[in-house]
Design an enzyme around this catalytic site. Structure first.
Site, short mmCIF file in Angstrom:
data_model
loop_
_atom_site.label_atom_id
_atom_site.label_comp_id
_atom_site.label_asym_id
_atom_site.label_seq_id
_atom_site.Cartn_x
_atom_site.Cartn_y
_atom_site.Cartn_z
N THR A 1 -27.30 4.61 3.13
CA THR A 1 -26.11 3.77 3.30
C THR A 1 -25.25 4.44 4.35
O THR A 1 -24.65 5.49 4.12
CB THR A 1 -25.34 3.62 1.98
N LYS B 1 -24.78 -4.19 2.80
CA LYS B 1 -24.51 -3.15 1.81
C LYS B 1 -23.01 -2.91 1.66
O LYS B 1 -22.52 -2.61 0.56
CB LYS B 1 -25.23 -1.85 2.20
N LYS C 1 -17.38 7.67 0.50
CA LYS C 1 -17.98 7.59 1.83
C LYS C 1 -18.31 6.15 2.18
O LYS C 1 -18.00 5.68 3.29
CB LYS C 1 -19.23 8.47 1.88
#
Length: 309
Positions: free
Chosen positions: A117, A192, A260
């Site tokens: 990701t 995502k 993050k």
């Protein structure tokens, strides 16, 4: 289904069993990658793994049929497809174009599939670098958590070219229940981001609901049993509700990683002018969890801020 999207699932197409075993590499044997690489080996592929901490790769080769390499380039040598699942943008750069990166070892025509990701920007950057070497590149982040990786039922969101996708989707099916091409390189990462935004909002709502139930004198687990049968049902409720009530967070997808991811979402929102007020708020709540020493706690630990204000 539009021409730009293709879905391969074990239930729908059963592509996995029809795929001829090949030589592949897997870079990064963390919580997700360890099991994903294992499913490739179980499917009969010739798998070479690389991990920054070599002892983890040694443990993997002791458990699965496969080989270990000392560098990403060595792992990638001769592989038709090179998979990676590492930490962030810089980690992806390191295992691709860094010293002894995979791109140095890959042969023309091979494809790099990045399950990290990361940002859409780094996906496009590395796709351009791959094209200069006559390599394919797809960004393919996953959803489903560690349990999805263990059980081989991840959802894979892909950005890339149709021909590369067609070559890879059946192999990816070894650890996926659904593999979807959403558009050109970067589309997987953008999808995502949407996924993580949804999770953040749902976990905060679930935390507030359970805290309200407990402080009102209700049996929170009984409440979960009831509302999970209605419109409030979610993956988070089914898989994290009971542990949230039990104040258990020492497992799962770490707050550090979610922060993050949400930072990436917020940066993209700023870039395209998409307002993300709830995402920004929940990101600040996660910062408070980190300040309490909960960086490695599961994302459901938002509950702790309410039960122990």
């Amino acid at each position: 289904m539009s021409d730009s999207a293709h879905v391969a699932s074990k239930v729908g197409l059963g592509v996995g069993p029809d795929v001829e075993p090949g030589k592949v590499a897997f870079l990064g044997l963390g919580v997700m990658g360890y099991h994903m690489a294992g499913h490739l080996a179980k499917a009969g592929h010739d798998v070479t793994v690389y991990n920054r901490t070599a002892s983890k790769a040694e443990r993997w080769t002791g458990e699965f049929a496969g080989a270990q390499a000392a560098t990403p380039a060595a792992a990638a040598a001769g592989s038709e497809i090179v998979f990676a699942c590492v930490g962030n943008d810089d980690d992806v750069r390191s295992v691709t174009v860094g010293p002894d990166g995979a791109f140095e070892g890959m042969s023309p025509g091979a494809i790099f599939v990045d399950h990290t990701t990361a940002s859409a920007d780094v996906a496009r950057e590395l796709a351009a670098a791959a094209a200069e070497r006559d390599l394919g590149f797809m960004d393919a982040p996953v959803s489903g958590g560690e349990a999805g990786a263990v059980n081989g039922v991840l959802t894979v969101m892909v950005g890339g070219e149709q021909d590369a996708f067609d070559r890879c989707c059946g192999v990816i099916d070894a650890y996926a229940r659904a593999v979807t091409l959403l558009g050109p390189v970067g589309a997987g990462q953008l999808t995502k981001m949407a996924n993580q935004i949804c999770i953040a909002g749902v976990v905060q709502g679930l935390s507030e609901a359970l805290n309200l139930a407990e402080r009102s004198g209700l049996d929170a687990k009984l409440v979960l049993d009831v509302i999970s049968k209605g419109a409030a049902q979610s993956w988070q409720m089914e898989n994290r509700g009971a542990t949230m009530v039990d104040d258990e967070f020492d497992f799962g997808f770490a707050v550090d990683w979610m922060r993050k991811d949400l930072d990436i979402c917020l940066a993209q929102g700023h870039r395209v002018g998409a307002l993300l007020p709830l995402t920004a708020l929940v990101n600040e709540f996660y910062a408070r969890v980190q300040a309490r020493g909960g960086g490695r706690w599961d994302t459901s630990s938002l509950m702790r801020l309410l039960t122990h204000p």
